[in-house]
Design an enzyme around this catalytic site. Structure first.
Site, short mmCIF file in Angstrom:
data_model
loop_
_atom_site.label_atom_id
_atom_site.label_comp_id
_atom_site.label_asym_id
_atom_site.label_seq_id
_atom_site.Cartn_x
_atom_site.Cartn_y
_atom_site.Cartn_z
N ASP A 166 0.82 -1.22 0.00
CA ASP A 166 0.00 0.00 0.00
C ASP A 166 0.85 1.26 0.00
OD1 ASP A 166 -2.64 -1.14 0.11
OD2 ASP A 166 -2.24 -1.71 2.19
N ARG A 220 -1.61 3.63 16.78
CA ARG A 220 -1.86 4.60 15.72
C ARG A 220 -1.69 6.06 16.14
NH1 ARG A 220 -0.44 0.76 13.80
NH2 ARG A 220 -1.30 -0.42 12.06
N ASP A 279 -7.86 2.31 10.85
CA ASP A 279 -6.63 3.09 10.98
C ASP A 279 -6.72 4.48 10.34
OD1 ASP A 279 -5.43 1.18 12.48
OD2 ASP A 279 -4.30 0.27 10.83
N SER A 285 -2.14 -10.10 5.81
CA SER A 285 -1.83 -8.73 6.18
C SER A 285 -1.54 -8.74 7.68
CB SER A 285 -3.01 -7.83 5.85
OG SER A 285 -2.88 -6.61 6.53
N1 ARG Z 1 -8.65 -4.70 13.47
C1 ARG Z 1 -7.61 -4.25 14.31
C2 ARG Z 1 -7.79 -2.82 14.70
O1 ARG Z 1 -8.48 -2.12 14.02
C3 ARG Z 1 -6.22 -4.55 13.80
C4 ARG Z 1 -5.99 -4.42 12.33
C5 ARG Z 1 -4.56 -4.73 12.02
N2 ARG Z 1 -4.21 -4.63 10.63
C6 ARG Z 1 -3.69 -5.62 9.88
N3 ARG Z 1 -3.37 -5.36 8.68
N4 ARG Z 1 -3.50 -6.81 10.35
O2 ARG Z 1 -7.26 -2.35 15.68
#
Ligand code: ARG
Length: 406
Positions: A17, A96, A125, A174
């Site tokens: 990305d 984040r 995110d 991912s």
């Molecule tokens: N769903 C989780 C959150 O929003 C973690 C997402 C992590 N991303 C990934 N590409 N594994 O906090």
């Protein structure tokens, strides 16, 4: 028109990305220069090497910012709040705002006009990053979301352009890793009915292969400060527990998660240290807090976790919640021993000078503790217990004529 070249700071991981974002920011958005920023919140070493190499191949200026301590401090704040969202200890979520803040600092220091991320329009995110960035005068750019990119399109585009995206971490899944948790998403795991292969796990061993182990965690005012009697700083404490508890398969979560925009997704996480610290902390609160404090704190904690999940730990509400959390945690001082065994972590001993538990009170044998209360004093309480329910039930019976008489 400004004379100086326009610059954009991009949250850069070296993954697919953010790699495709580089040429797009130049060609589609017209920025003269892209500055890549990778923020260290405890990812594995190889991710930095990859980011470094990819940045060099793309010929972008690249910064690495070490934010591990700030992130570890936030993780420990979350422990005071016993914070989990639907069972997930918030690793990605808490990282984040820390990452966004560090990127903003670089962007402002480097005279950038904008900040950019490579998040899609479906996830959490984007919201967490932008909540921090939109408080600044800089423009916010989200190429993947704004151009409606898909992974397939990105792969094709990268191949056409000869972009360097071969890296090992861009495999089937991912993956998002930091000190507090490792998240594995995508591919066949998206189907809630698919049982994950054991090889999705990296931090946790298959449970059962190791003899039980005890860990003593010492807390001072709600913060873990020592392991087995040895003082240790937050980053090292978390890393150590990830290793020790991970070896027992502690801290795996396979769950359905409700994202902020409403999507329900299947998630897999590993978080050994978080599990140990959350378990031990709560065990100590059980010992030192009163019943009514514990009950009210569950509501406070749930609100904290909600804001944590949203990436809004700077909200005034969080400050106010932490007023209660910190006051109650002034007494969360003492030690808890947990047993790591077969994928589980459970408290097996706890001690504190603030323990509300008192042996003499429990056995009624010391007047200065009980204030002269005797067993017989409970008789009146027992007579009253349930009084109102009995009154109500009698009224219901009378009104409905269910006492057998017409
Ligand atoms: N769903 C989780 C959150 O929003 C973690 C997402 C992590 N991303 C990934 N590409 N594994 O906090």
């Amino acid at each position: 028109m400004p004379e100086e070249p326009s610059r954009v700071a991009l949250a850069f991981s070296g993954g697919l990305d953010t790699t495709v974002c580089v040429p797009l920011l130049e060609e589609e958005y017209g920025y003269d220069e892209v500055v890549g920023v990778t923020v260290d919140v405890g990812q594995p070493r190889k991710e930095f090497d990859e980011a470094e190499e990819t940045a060099a191949a793309l010929d972008v200026e690249h910064y690495v910012v070490d934010a591990r301590e700030a992130f570890a401090d936030l993780c420990l704040r979350s422990v005071k709040a016993n914070a989990t969202y639907q069972g997930y200890p918030l690793g990605t979520a808490l990282a984040r705002p820390v990452i966004a803040g560090a990127i903003l600092d670089v962007a402002l220091g480097e005279g950038c006009d904008a900040v950019a991320h490579g998040c899609t329009g479906k996830g959490n995110d984007q919201l967490r990053f932008e909540a921090v960035w939109r408080d600044s005068p800089l423009d916010v750019v989200a190429p993947v979301r704004e151009l409606g990119l898909t992974r397939d399109w990105e792969q094709e585009y990268a191949a056409e352009r000869g972009l360097p995206v071969e890296g090992g971490s861009e495999g089937r899944y991912s993956i998002d890793t930091n000190l507090w948790s490792r998240s594995i998403e995508g591919s066949e795991l998206e189907d809630p009915a698919t049982i994950p292969e054991d090889d999705i796990y990296d931090w946790t061993q298959t449970p059962g292969g190791k003899a039980a182990e005890l860990v003593e965690v010492e807390f001072a005012e709600g913060e873990p400060v020592a392991l087995d009697g040895e003082g240790v700083e937050p980053v090292e404490l978390i890393e150590t527990l990830n290793e020790r508890a991970g070896a027992h398969g502690v801290g795996r979560t396979d769950m359905m998660e409700d994202r902020m925009l409403g999507l329900k997704v299947r998630e897999n996480y590993e978080h050994p240290a978080a599990t140990v610290l959350l378990t031990a902390h709560e065990a100590l609160e059980q010992l030192v807090l009163t019943q009514e404090e514990r009950q009210f704190k569950q509501q406070v904690d749930a609100q904290w976790a909600q804001k944590g999940y949203q990436g809004l730990v700077d909200a005034p509400l969080v400050d106010a919640l932490e007023g209660f959390i910190d006051t109650t945690n002034e007494r969360v001082t003492g030690t808890v021993t947990v047993k790591l065994e077969g994928g589980h972590c459970r408290p097996v001993a706890r001690e504190s000078e603030y323990a509300v538990y008192s042996e003499s009170a429990a056995s009624f044998d010391e007047e200065d503790v009980t204030g002269g209360i005797t067993q017989e004093d409970a008789t009146g309480v027992a007579k009253y217990h349930g009084f109102q329910s009995r009154l109500a039930n009698r009224a219901i019976e009378n009104a409905r004529g269910t006492d057998g008489e017409e």
